[in-house]
Design a protein around this motif. Sequence first.
Motif, PDB file in Angstrom:
ATOM      1  N   ASN A 219     -11.369  -7.230  -7.251  1.00 45.69           N
ATOM      2  CA  ASN A 219     -11.521  -8.487  -6.532  1.00 45.69           C
ATOM      3  C   ASN A 219     -12.663  -8.507  -5.535  1.00 45.69           C
ATOM      4  OD1 ASN A 219      -9.438 -10.267  -7.608  1.00 45.69           O
ATOM      5  ND2 ASN A 219      -8.112  -8.563  -7.045  1.00 45.69           N
ATOM      6  N   SER A 220     -13.327  -7.385  -5.375  1.00 46.25           N
ATOM      7  CA  SER A 220     -14.520  -7.394  -4.533  1.00 46.25           C
ATOM      8  C   SER A 220     -15.750  -7.599  -5.405  1.00 46.25           C
ATOM      9  CB  SER A 220     -14.639  -6.093  -3.735  1.00 46.25           C
ATOM     10  OG  SER A 220     -14.708  -4.979  -4.577  1.00 46.25           O
TER      11      SER A 220
ATOM     12  N   LEU B 182      -0.476  -2.565  -3.830  1.00 46.88           N
ATOM     13  CA  LEU B 182      -1.859  -2.837  -3.415  1.00 46.88           C
ATOM     14  C   LEU B 182      -2.655  -1.563  -3.634  1.00 46.88           C
ATOM     15  CD1 LEU B 182      -3.981  -4.670  -2.083  1.00 46.88           C
ATOM     16  CD2 LEU B 182      -3.161  -3.861   0.134  1.00 46.88           C
ATOM     17  N   THR B 183      -3.603  -1.642  -4.556  1.00 43.03           N
ATOM     18  CA  THR B 183      -4.262  -0.424  -5.037  1.00 43.03           C
ATOM     19  C   THR B 183      -5.773  -0.483  -4.846  1.00 43.03           C
ATOM     20  OG1 THR B 183      -4.710  -1.298  -7.244  1.00 43.03           O
ATOM     21  CG2 THR B 183      -2.511  -0.366  -6.867  1.00 43.03           C
ATOM     22  N   HIS B 184      -6.388   0.666  -5.016  1.00 44.27           N
ATOM     23  CA  HIS B 184      -7.854   0.709  -5.012  1.00 44.27           C
ATOM     24  C   HIS B 184      -8.429  -0.189  -6.109  1.00 44.27           C
ATOM     25  CE1 HIS B 184      -8.320   3.699  -1.961  1.00 44.27           C
ATOM     26  NE2 HIS B 184      -7.492   4.522  -2.568  1.00 44.27           N
TER      27      HIS B 184
ATOM     28  N   TYR C  15      -8.750   0.809   3.615  1.00 42.14           N
ATOM     29  CA  TYR C  15      -7.476   0.248   4.084  1.00 42.14           C
ATOM     30  C   TYR C  15      -6.339   0.710   3.173  1.00 42.14           C
ATOM     31  CZ  TYR C  15      -3.750  -2.998   5.316  1.00 42.14           C
ATOM     32  OH  TYR C  15      -2.538  -3.525   5.690  1.00 42.14           O
ATOM     33  N   VAL C  16      -6.563   0.580   1.873  1.00 40.75           N
ATOM     34  CA  VAL C  16      -5.531   0.992   0.916  1.00 40.75           C
ATOM     35  C   VAL C  16      -5.259   2.487   1.055  1.00 40.75           C
ATOM     36  CG1 VAL C  16      -4.966   1.230  -1.526  1.00 40.75           C
ATOM     37  CG2 VAL C  16      -6.074  -0.863  -0.699  1.00 40.75           C
TER      38      VAL C  16
ATOM     39  N   LYS D 113     -10.474 -11.641   1.380  1.00 44.07           N
ATOM     40  CA  LYS D 113     -10.806 -10.431   2.129  1.00 44.07           C
ATOM     41  C   LYS D 113     -11.457  -9.378   1.224  1.00 44.07           C
ATOM     42  CE  LYS D 113      -7.130  -9.400   4.672  1.00 44.07           C
ATOM     43  NZ  LYS D 113      -7.199  -9.187   6.131  1.00 44.07           N
ATOM     44  N   ALA D 114     -11.007  -9.305  -0.038  1.00 43.90           N
ATOM     45  CA  ALA D 114     -11.632  -8.365  -0.973  1.00 43.90           C
ATOM     46  C   ALA D 114     -13.048  -8.827  -1.319  1.00 43.90           C
ATOM     47  CB  ALA D 114     -10.783  -8.228  -2.237  1.00 43.90           C
TER      48      ALA D 114
ATOM     49  N   PHE E 150     -15.356  -7.758   1.361  1.00 39.89           N
ATOM     50  CA  PHE E 150     -15.661  -6.329   1.217  1.00 39.89           C
ATOM     51  C   PHE E 150     -16.796  -6.139   0.202  1.00 39.89           C
ATOM     52  CE2 PHE E 150     -14.451  -2.372  -1.247  1.00 39.89           C
ATOM     53  CZ  PHE E 150     -15.096  -1.493  -0.376  1.00 39.89           C
TER      54      PHE E 150
ATOM     55  N   TYR F  93      -7.169  -2.926  -7.339  1.00 37.12           N
ATOM     56  CA  TYR F  93      -7.098  -4.335  -6.944  1.00 37.12           C
ATOM     57  C   TYR F  93      -8.295  -4.686  -6.073  1.00 37.12           C
ATOM     58  CZ  TYR F  93      -5.633  -8.713  -4.791  1.00 37.12           C
ATOM     59  OH  TYR F  93      -5.606 -10.017  -4.356  1.00 37.12           O
ATOM     60  N   VAL F  94      -8.554  -3.848  -5.088  1.00 33.57           N
ATOM     61  CA  VAL F  94      -9.697  -4.101  -4.195  1.00 33.57           C
ATOM     62  C   VAL F  94     -10.987  -4.082  -5.000  1.00 33.57           C
ATOM     63  CG1 VAL F  94     -11.021  -3.223  -2.229  1.00 33.57           C
ATOM     64  CG2 VAL F  94      -8.519  -3.178  -2.178  1.00 33.57           C
TER      65      VAL F  94
ATOM     66  N   LEU G 132     -10.692  -6.492   3.145  1.00 31.47           N
ATOM     67  CA  LEU G 132      -9.713  -5.620   2.470  1.00 31.47           C
ATOM     68  C   LEU G 132     -10.500  -4.581   1.681  1.00 31.47           C
ATOM     69  CD1 LEU G 132      -6.796  -4.954   1.646  1.00 31.47           C
ATOM     70  CD2 LEU G 132      -7.018  -6.631  -0.184  1.00 31.47           C
ATOM     71  N   THR G 133     -10.350  -3.340   2.090  1.00 34.74           N
ATOM     72  CA  THR G 133     -11.236  -2.289   1.585  1.00 34.74           C
ATOM     73  C   THR G 133     -10.460  -1.154   0.917  1.00 34.74           C
ATOM     74  OG1 THR G 133     -11.100  -0.936   3.589  1.00 34.74           O
ATOM     75  CG2 THR G 133     -12.718  -2.750   3.599  1.00 34.74           C
ATOM     76  N   HIS G 134     -11.202  -0.318   0.217  1.00 33.86           N
ATOM     77  CA  HIS G 134     -10.599   0.893  -0.336  1.00 33.86           C
ATOM     78  C   HIS G 134     -10.005   1.757   0.774  1.00 33.86           C
ATOM     79  CE1 HIS G 134     -11.775   0.245  -4.417  1.00 33.86           C
ATOM     80  NE2 HIS G 134     -13.035   0.077  -4.080  1.00 33.86           N
TER      81      HIS G 134
ATOM     82  N   PHE H  47       1.971   1.953  -3.471  1.00 34.38           N
ATOM     83  CA  PHE H  47       0.878   2.587  -4.222  1.00 34.38           C
ATOM     84  C   PHE H  47       0.858   4.092  -3.948  1.00 34.38           C
ATOM     85  CE2 PHE H  47      -3.807   3.691  -3.959  1.00 34.38           C
ATOM     86  CZ  PHE H  47      -3.943   3.940  -5.317  1.00 34.38           C
TER      87      PHE H  47
ATOM     88  N   ALA I 150       0.840  -1.206   0.000  1.00 34.56           N
ATOM     89  CA  ALA I 150       0.000   0.000   0.000  1.00 34.56           C
ATOM     90  C   ALA I 150       0.875   1.257   0.000  1.00 34.56           C
ATOM     91  CB  ALA I 150      -0.936  -0.004   1.206  1.00 34.56           C
TER      92      ALA I 150
END
Lengths: 387, 387
Positions: free
Chosen positions: A382-383, A374-376, B378-379, B292-293, B296, A378-379, B374-376, A296, A293
């Motif tokens: 994958n969410s 680890l980026t926005h 957090y990043v 974790k994503a 979220f 990516y989240v 794992l959230t925005h 990033f 992070a």
Amino acid sequence: MTVTTPQGFRAAGIAAGVKASGNKDVAVVINDGPLDVAAAVLTSNRVHAAPVAWTRQAVADGRARAIVLNSGGANACTGPDGFADTHRTAEYLAQRLDISAQDALVCSTGLIGVRLPMDNLFSGIDTALAGLSVDGGSDAADAIMTTDTVSKTAVFAGAGWSIGGMAKGAGMLAPGLATMLCVITSDAVVSAAVADAALRAAARVTFDRVDSDGCMSTNDTVALLVSGASHKEVSAEEFTSALTQVCADLSRQLVADAEGASHDIAVKVVNASSEDAAVAVARAVTRSNLFKAAMFGNDPNWGRVLSAVGTVPEDVAPFNANLLDVSINGVQICRAGGVGEDRELVDLASNREVHVEIDLHAGDATATVWTNDLTHDYVHENSAYSS
Amino acid sequence: MTVTTPQGFRAAGIAAGVKASGNKDVAVVINDGPLDVAAAVLTSNRVHAAPVAWTRQAVADGRARAIVLNSGGANACTGPDGFADTHRTAEYLAQRLDISAQDALVCSTGLIGVRLPMDNLFSGIDTALAGLSVDGGSDAADAIMTTDTVSKTAVFAGAGWSIGGMAKGAGMLAPGLATMLCVITSDAVVSAAVADAALRAAARVTFDRVDSDGCMSTNDTVALLVSGASHKEVSAEEFTSALTQVCADLSRQLVADAEGASHDIAVKVVNASSEDAAVAVARAVTRSNLFKAAMFGNDPNWGRVLSAVGTVPEDVAPFNANLLDVSINGVQICRAGGVGEDRELVDLASNREVHVEIDLHAGDATATVWTNDLTHDYVHENSAYSS
């Protein structure tokens, strides 16, 4: 061209309706010989997909004539029915090629826990076989993409012989292997034993050292098919070296297209007591969400490098924490375990590539593991993947 | 009240200018006795902060009279000068209290790789000592916060005796320990040996089973101070049980305030061959960024649970992948390693808490590890922390 660059191979990639998007989703690669040498490296995940179980036993004799790959579904965690689907796929392909099902390898990629639409897959195989071509490599590379934004191919041109490869993988990239499907072809003349040893040696220092997000897949497969059609005998050493180049090229492309990444990060550990120690330390850093992070955010937060290094047990990697040096993009911001150069000197914003070097002062072994930040994105990706 | 709930303790928390924000940043807790029993559990990170090194040796004799904590700087990776700063801090405190420096514990938290402003810290200690109070527990809890949004305190009320605790920690939460500072006080009459064993037993099943982001800190410290001021002798069993309740309460508060999290996730592994096996499997899942994503995204993507479970080596956790069951919030969406109930039945959106249960069908041991999604946020928080 790619997997059809070497002589003796035909391929095709077509849309069979396995993917809801209507994009290409079935690829076939045929080895027309004269050799039918094959090898494969497969995921070490104990929860592995049906096609991994099939391919592992089918390639055990060092021979294969064909490989069929589908995107749009992983056929993992689908139980005995899923394995029967893979078995039927190999038999269907083999029957149409007049080969043994044991010489037909199978790969699948996509969502876990969903059965494949077998009618679509079978009609897709028919369409692919009808369209096989010595120019079909690019279509095949397109057909195995999932969340990839570009197809990945690589070639090595030897003196009268060559290697070609295609790969897919953009998330769930982690060692043992990086999550991916990869088919590599060669028209060199090498034995099954050489092919197997060369593939394991090449994967160990390339695909196994890509750790985009620490998550090991159920479907990872790297398959090598050797036709011998160049009639050039190539030494084990030369073949391994060339194969390693192709694998390194494809690995680097996987990192460059990792889901949502804005940085490709090489974590190099030097002066370790052993190569295993260097890999263990590098991997600890490439798996730190806090470090990733920070990258990033273009923040050269070297404390997060050290705190990750410190988690490696002493019996795995001996070092003295008070001797550790860390450089980021050439600036030694940590020296002897403490503050070094001014962190303001580190430029992270100008380039996608980041180079972190950790000096353990504990020996002379070196290893590099690649990861991403680890980026926005990516989240985000994958969410929302399966919904 | 918190750490000043038990008899025999005074505390204070004040703003000394260590933090740029001007918020409270120095806390002192004093044990007025009659006992001076103490124990501590400290990070196992080989790269540990100067105050961790100090506290480890100072508490080795099972005794301490006072503890000083600062936020605003971790004093980690600061070399011999940083250790000298910690040593001077302990001596400064000890001199003013007329105790041995060996009875003064020190904790720091904040950014790694930065020296502490010692003048501010010393004048802060003076201010704190001048303001010591049997009602000072809340101020002390406030003063150790970093990115925490709320202070964390807990108490246990026994028959005529009690335990009180305060903790801070919102990121870099990982086992061995969860990243945090924690001070626990008690007026029970217990020996140093009982205090030490009780603290280790309690931490093992509480703080060590919080794994918010997989990143182990350089500064983790859980310190226990026992005054004996209640004059109530408490059995080792009773004390351990009560201490475990307080540690579990504080652990749960750490998870609930983890940086940027939108879900608190309990990963429970049942029917494992051993408790260690259950913990290893649970930890593999709590460390999967893909899992974790998905959480979220309120996506019950059980394939990501299985693919994480499958990464645990067989010698660590024996199980048959074809027998695995997975439930999310009570819906068994994976049965016998394959598709179970309809995933649409899983409700992830209605509650912050998520309960994942993995049945290994390999024995009768159980363990639960807590993590976050794992959230925005957090990043965002961790890409901007030090800049």
